[in-house]
Motif scaffolding. Structure first.
Motif, PDB file in Angstrom:
ATOM      1  N   UNK A 125       0.811  -1.218   0.000  1.00 37.72           N
ATOM      2  CA  UNK A 125       0.000   0.000   0.000  1.00 37.72           C
ATOM      3  C   UNK A 125       0.845   1.268   0.000  1.00 37.72           C
ATOM      4  N   UNK A 126       2.154   1.094  -0.215  1.00 39.95           N
ATOM      5  CA  UNK A 126       3.074   2.233  -0.300  1.00 39.95           C
ATOM      6  C   UNK A 126       3.002   3.124   0.931  1.00 39.95           C
ATOM      7  N   UNK A 127       2.930   2.506   2.110  1.00 35.29           N
ATOM      8  CA  UNK A 127       2.889   3.227   3.381  1.00 35.29           C
ATOM      9  C   UNK A 127       4.242   3.096   4.077  1.00 35.29           C
ATOM     10  N   UNK A 128       4.736   4.187   4.616  1.00 30.92           N
ATOM     11  CA  UNK A 128       6.040   4.143   5.277  1.00 30.92           C
ATOM     12  C   UNK A 128       5.951   4.260   6.792  1.00 30.92           C
ATOM     13  N   UNK A 129       4.766   4.592   7.324  1.00 29.66           N
ATOM     14  CA  UNK A 129       4.515   4.573   8.769  1.00 29.66           C
ATOM     15  C   UNK A 129       3.112   4.012   8.966  1.00 29.66           C
ATOM     16  N   UNK A 130       2.814   3.668  10.210  1.00 32.29           N
ATOM     17  CA  UNK A 130       1.491   3.120  10.464  1.00 32.29           C
ATOM     18  C   UNK A 130       0.997   3.427  11.863  1.00 32.29           C
ATOM     19  N   UNK A 131      -0.315   3.316  12.032  1.00 29.83           N
ATOM     20  CA  UNK A 131      -0.973   3.424  13.338  1.00 29.83           C
ATOM     21  C   UNK A 131      -1.685   2.098  13.550  1.00 29.83           C
ATOM     22  N   UNK A 132      -1.395   1.427  14.665  1.00 29.42           N
ATOM     23  CA  UNK A 132      -1.672   0.006  14.833  1.00 29.42           C
ATOM     24  C   UNK A 132      -2.620  -0.235  16.007  1.00 29.42           C
ATOM     25  N   UNK A 184       2.795   3.385  15.277  1.00 24.51           N
ATOM     26  CA  UNK A 184       2.318   3.954  16.528  1.00 24.51           C
ATOM     27  C   UNK A 184       1.278   3.010  17.108  1.00 24.51           C
ATOM     28  N   UNK A 185       1.380   2.734  18.377  1.00 22.28           N
ATOM     29  CA  UNK A 185       0.413   1.840  19.009  1.00 22.28           C
ATOM     30  C   UNK A 185      -0.917   2.577  19.221  1.00 22.28           C
ATOM     31  N   UNK A 186      -1.949   1.811  19.541  1.00 17.79           N
ATOM     32  CA  UNK A 186      -3.264   2.341  19.893  1.00 17.79           C
ATOM     33  C   UNK A 186      -3.851   3.247  18.794  1.00 17.79           C
ATOM     34  N   UNK A 187      -3.505   2.934  17.547  1.00 14.12           N
ATOM     35  CA  UNK A 187      -4.005   3.635  16.366  1.00 14.12           C
ATOM     36  C   UNK A 187      -3.849   5.149  16.500  1.00 14.12           C
ATOM     37  N   UNK A 188      -2.697   5.569  16.985  1.00 15.56           N
ATOM     38  CA  UNK A 188      -2.392   6.987  17.179  1.00 15.56           C
ATOM     39  C   UNK A 188      -1.826   7.549  15.873  1.00 15.56           C
ATOM     40  N   UNK A 189      -2.715   8.070  15.021  1.00 15.02           N
ATOM     41  CA  UNK A 189      -2.309   8.571  13.705  1.00 15.02           C
ATOM     42  C   UNK A 189      -1.335   9.738  13.846  1.00 15.02           C
ATOM     43  N   UNK A 190      -1.624  10.681  14.733  1.00 11.56           N
ATOM     44  CA  UNK A 190      -0.705  11.798  14.927  1.00 11.56           C
ATOM     45  C   UNK A 190       0.624  11.337  15.513  1.00 11.56           C
TER      46      UNK A 190
END
Length: 462
Positions: free
Chosen positions: A263-270, A299-305
């Protein structure tokens, strides 16, 4: 390891009637310096084939210069002044782009005399930057200093790091793996605004898709997978984690990496503890630490910021170091200026303190991080306004604890705590090793963020 190259346009400028010979001498000096700084990460695009001696002074050459730089797709622009320069030419080139711009000229050795004309470099930069302001150009500046000065080299490198942050943020693709845990209203983020303001895209990836890939990886049981499981067992004491759970965690890591790359993503919120224990019967903390060491932090806990924060720090280091997201948890029991940076087990193994014994406890890592200088920051939003909190600290000794952790000593924890309490921030801070406060301050200007310096007093507590 994930990385991004930086394409830098370099357009030296001179005054039409001043000495070309002297301008070339200045150009050769500073080009020699900048070509030695991070050459593996920075591609320099010059204008040697467009203008005389590669130095711009004729306004009618501006379109050709701009055309070459646009075709090269520059991420940043450096306008070094070889002498007084030509303000109309320099400002016109800068105004043609919306990228970070650096202005600098070497300190003049002597004033004008009746026998010889000097360069008047500083004088010309005062004039040119006024014109750039009229064009609406945001620019950076290195204090007028000698080419051989450490200040020039460090300022130039800080500009590269700033440009890398701006490039990383604009157009960032964030893998959003699941929704936030129900109790965590604090990690809410405005995805639509991130897209319209910065060009960031949150790409939804279902935890069930990750589990599906995990099962396929387990079934195939490839040599690569077996080797990875063995590697984890060699690095960490896994006595308190069942072999089946170790294999599941390793498979989740490989599944997440595949899906992010697809998906061409280089960071994630998990969505970690609220999803995977139910879906896969494992705690996936190991995955976050391992992915950070791949250069693809989560980032844990789906912390997008929080994910954006780690992307910023990763670019600060020019993709050479590893970052992590930590909870601010408790104050040091004895040191009033120290705080515990902790989480249940998602920190990168590569940052482990050498003498700390690493363990995997029911899928969660357990070790202390190494000593060193730290930069911490937090990208966050409130009411459509975006903020960047940042400060520098150092590690310090403290009591042992569970999970992954390091004790951080600040210059004044009360001031830091007041900033964090009254600002639009949460308990998650991005952390990396190194000193990047000037880079973060400069990047905030280009990105239109309110820069919140931890070392300056904000609202006071009672």
């Amino acid at each position: 390891m994930y990385t991004q190259k930086l394409i830098l346009g370099v357009v030296p400028v001179k005054r039409s009637f001043l000495s070309m010979e002297e301008a070339v001498r200045q150009k050769n000096k500073f080009m020699s310096v900048i070509r030695r700084v991070k050459p593996e990460l920075v591609e320099i695009v010059d204008v040697d084939d467009i203008v005389e001696q590669g130095i711009l002074y004729e306004a009618d050459k501006v379109p050709a210069v701009v055309d070459k730089l646009k075709k090269a797709g520059i991420d940043a622009l450096f306008l070094p002044f070889c002498d007084f320069g030509e303000e109309q030419a320099a400002a016109a080139v800068a105004a043609a782009f919306r990228v970070p711009v650096l202005v600098w000229g070497a300190r003049d050795e002597r004033p004008n005399t009746f026998e010889a004309r000097g360069r008047d470099t500083q004088c010309g930069m005062f004039a040119a930057t006024k014109v750039m302001r009229r064009y609406g150009v945001t620019y950076s500046y290195i204090f007028n200093c000698e080419t051989e000065s450490p200040r020039f080299a460090s300022g130039y490198e800080n500009f590269l790091r700033t440009a890398a942050v701006v490039k990383a943020v604009k157009g960032l693709r964030i893998a959003k793996i699941g929704d936030r845990p129900v109790p965590f209203m604090s990690v809410m983020a405005n995805e639509a605004d991130l897209l319209s303001r910065f060009g960031m895209v949150c790409v939804p990836i279902s935890p069930s898709a990750v589990v599906g890939r995990m099962k396929t990886i387990l079934e195939e049981n490839s040599m690569v997978f077996q080797s990875y499981c063995e590697n984890i067992s060699q690095r960490m004491d896994c006595a308190q984690t069942k072999e089946e759970d170790l294999r599941k965690a390793a498979a989740v890591k490989m599944a997440v990496q595949l899906l992010m790359e697809e998906n061409n993503c280089s960071v994630g919120a998990f969505e970690c503890w609220s999803a995977f224990p139910a879906l896969a019967d494992i705690c996936p903390c190991l995955v976050l630490g391992e992915m950070a060491d791949e250069g693809l932090p989560l980032a844990c806990e789906t912390d997008v910021n929080g994910a954006v924060t780690m992307a910023i720090l990763r670019a600060c280091s020019l993709y050479e170091d590893v970052e992590f997201l930590a909870d601010l948890t408790i104050r040091h029991p004895e040191n009033d200026n120290a705080e515990l940076l902790w989480h249940c087990g998602p920190f990168p193994y590569s940052l482990k303190k050498e003498e700390s014994k690493a363990a995997l406890v029911e899928g969660q890592e357990s070790f202390e991080l190494k000593a060193g200088q730290l930069t911490v920051c937090r990208f966050d939003e409130l009411g459509g306004e975006y903020y960047l909190f940042a400060g520098e600290a150092s590690t310090t000794d403290g009591p042992e604890t569970t999970g992954t952790y390091v004790w951080m000593e600040t210059d004044n924890w009360q001031r830091w705590e007041e900033k964090l309490m009254f600002g639009p921030y949460i308990h998650h801070l991005g952390v990396c090793y190194g000193s990047y406060l000037p880079v973060l301050r400069e990047a905030a200007r280009y990105l239109g963020l309110h820069f919140d310096n931890a070392h300056e007093q904000g609202i006071h507590s009672l």
